[in-house]
Design a protein around this motif. Structure first.
Motif, short mmCIF file in Angstrom:
data_model
loop_
_atom_site.label_atom_id
_atom_site.label_comp_id
_atom_site.label_asym_id
_atom_site.label_seq_id
_atom_site.Cartn_x
_atom_site.Cartn_y
_atom_site.Cartn_z
N MET A 1 0.84 -1.20 0.00
CA MET A 1 0.00 0.00 0.00
C MET A 1 0.88 1.25 0.00
N LEU A 2 0.55 2.19 -0.87
CA LEU A 2 1.29 3.43 -0.95
C LEU A 2 0.85 4.39 0.15
N LYS A 3 1.80 5.17 0.66
CA LYS A 3 1.49 6.18 1.66
C LYS A 3 1.09 7.48 0.97
N ASP A 4 0.32 8.32 1.68
CA ASP A 4 -0.06 9.62 1.12
C ASP A 4 1.19 10.40 0.73
N GLY A 5 1.19 10.91 -0.48
CA GLY A 5 2.32 11.67 -0.99
C GLY A 5 3.29 10.83 -1.80
N GLN A 6 3.37 9.53 -1.51
CA GLN A 6 4.25 8.65 -2.27
C GLN A 6 3.73 8.52 -3.69
N LYS A 7 4.58 8.78 -4.65
CA LYS A 7 4.19 8.79 -6.07
C LYS A 7 3.05 9.75 -6.35
N GLY A 8 2.89 10.75 -5.48
CA GLY A 8 1.87 11.76 -5.70
C GLY A 8 0.45 11.30 -5.45
N VAL A 9 0.26 10.24 -4.64
CA VAL A 9 -1.08 9.70 -4.44
C VAL A 9 -1.67 10.11 -3.10
N ILE A 10 -3.00 9.99 -3.02
CA ILE A 10 -3.74 10.15 -1.78
C ILE A 10 -4.64 8.91 -1.63
N LEU A 11 -4.45 8.17 -0.55
CA LEU A 11 -5.26 6.97 -0.32
C LEU A 11 -6.72 7.36 -0.13
N GLN A 12 -7.62 6.64 -0.78
CA GLN A 12 -9.04 6.96 -0.71
C GLN A 12 -9.73 6.24 0.45
N ARG A 13 -10.97 6.57 0.68
CA ARG A 13 -11.73 6.07 1.82
C ARG A 13 -11.83 4.54 1.84
N ASP A 14 -11.84 3.93 0.65
CA ASP A 14 -11.98 2.47 0.60
C ASP A 14 -10.70 1.73 0.99
N LYS A 15 -9.60 2.48 1.21
CA LYS A 15 -8.30 1.91 1.60
C LYS A 15 -7.72 0.99 0.53
N LYS A 16 -8.22 1.12 -0.69
CA LYS A 16 -7.74 0.28 -1.78
C LYS A 16 -7.29 1.10 -2.99
N THR A 17 -8.02 2.16 -3.27
CA THR A 17 -7.72 2.96 -4.45
C THR A 17 -7.11 4.30 -4.06
N TYR A 18 -6.64 5.02 -5.08
CA TYR A 18 -5.90 6.26 -4.83
C TYR A 18 -6.42 7.40 -5.70
N GLY A 19 -6.13 8.60 -5.24
CA GLY A 19 -6.37 9.78 -6.04
C GLY A 19 -5.05 10.45 -6.36
N ILE A 20 -4.99 11.11 -7.50
CA ILE A 20 -3.82 11.93 -7.84
C ILE A 20 -4.32 13.29 -8.29
N ALA A 21 -3.47 14.29 -8.14
CA ALA A 21 -3.84 15.66 -8.51
C ALA A 21 -2.68 16.29 -9.27
N PRO A 22 -2.65 16.15 -10.59
CA PRO A 22 -1.57 16.75 -11.38
C PRO A 22 -1.48 18.26 -11.13
N HIS A 23 -0.25 18.75 -11.18
CA HIS A 23 -0.04 20.18 -10.95
C HIS A 23 -0.43 20.97 -12.19
N LEU A 24 -1.37 21.88 -12.02
CA LEU A 24 -1.81 22.77 -13.10
C LEU A 24 -1.56 24.20 -12.63
N PRO A 25 -0.38 24.76 -12.89
CA PRO A 25 -0.04 26.08 -12.34
C PRO A 25 -1.13 27.13 -12.60
N CYS A 26 -1.56 27.77 -11.53
CA CYS A 26 -2.59 28.82 -11.57
C CYS A 26 -3.94 28.31 -12.07
N GLY A 27 -4.11 27.00 -12.14
CA GLY A 27 -5.37 26.45 -12.61
C GLY A 27 -5.60 26.63 -14.10
N LEU A 28 -4.54 26.92 -14.84
CA LEU A 28 -4.66 27.15 -16.28
C LEU A 28 -4.54 25.84 -17.04
N VAL A 29 -5.46 25.63 -17.98
CA VAL A 29 -5.44 24.43 -18.80
C VAL A 29 -5.64 24.81 -20.26
#
Length: 225
Positions: A1-29
């Protein structure tokens, strides 16, 4: 199991899957960025895409075995959504687009993001840049922020939400572009050197805004790490 921050992930409530949040400077896309995120989400059956309060697009419900491949295909920097660091720089549309703006918040926001996003600090820090006193970047609840005036930039410090909300206070007013960057650098340096492991607002509560201001003005500037 990956820890929060490892490989840029956040462990989700189900304790099985992960979230990631790519960096989008200033929210510009761009359309290309949105298409890439959409294509990756379809390919890996990512169930939820969420626009976050930090102006990122979080991909939620990722299986651990897909984390590396998803980052490789996205080709984005990882966003610092967790950890003791500068997590985000929230920015309003600014003078190029908003008729109320007094200063170029996007240009300043990009510079602040370039200098500070991900910098390790005693506690988490959230930043913002707004083009005027209406503060659509939510400066009043950010640890450190700038907003534009007709004469330059005002620097606010000590804001936060959470269980003990605190409104930010004005530290310096009507700064030039160069002076604004200097005061931000000195504020970060002073906090980094003198704070215990707590938010900037709590440090100001302990010592008082005037003493904090004097400390910032006397802070030595080390190279940005």
């Amino acid at each position: 199991m990956l820890k929060d921050g490892q490989k840029g992930v956040i462990l989700q409530r189900d304790k099985k899957t992960y979230g990631i949040a790519p960096h989008l400077p200033c929210g510009l896309v761009t359309p290309e960025i949105l298409e890439k995120i959409a294509n990756v989400a379809r390919k890996y059956n990512i169930p939820i895409l969420k626009i976050t309060s930090a102006a990122r697009i979080a991909l939620l419900g990722i299986e651990e075995e897909n984390v590396d491949a998803i980052w490789d295909e996205l080709e984005f920097d990882k966003g610092y959504a967790v950890g003791l660091c500068v997590r985000s720089v929230k920015v309003c549309p600014g003078i190029e687009h908003c008729r109320l703006a007094k200063q170029d918040s996007i240009k300043m926001g990009k510079k602040i993001d370039e200098l500070y996003h991900g910098m390790t600090l005693p506690s988490k820090m959230k930043m913002a840049v707004s083009g005027c006193k209406i503060q659509c970047g939510e400066n009043c609840i950010k640890d450190l922020s700038l907003y534009g005036t007709k004469n330059g930039w005002n620097l606010l410090v000590g804001g936060m939400g959470g269980l003990k909300p605190r409104l930010a206070e004005v530290l310096f007013e009507d700064l030039s572009w160069e002076d604004a960057l200097d005061r931000v650098a000195r504020t970060v340096a002073y906090y980094k050197t003198n704070s215990r492991r707590y938010r900037l607002g709590f440090m100001i509560d302990d010592m008082g805004i005037e003493a904090f201001r004097k400390g910032v003005l006397s802070a030595s500037l080390n190279p940005i790490e």
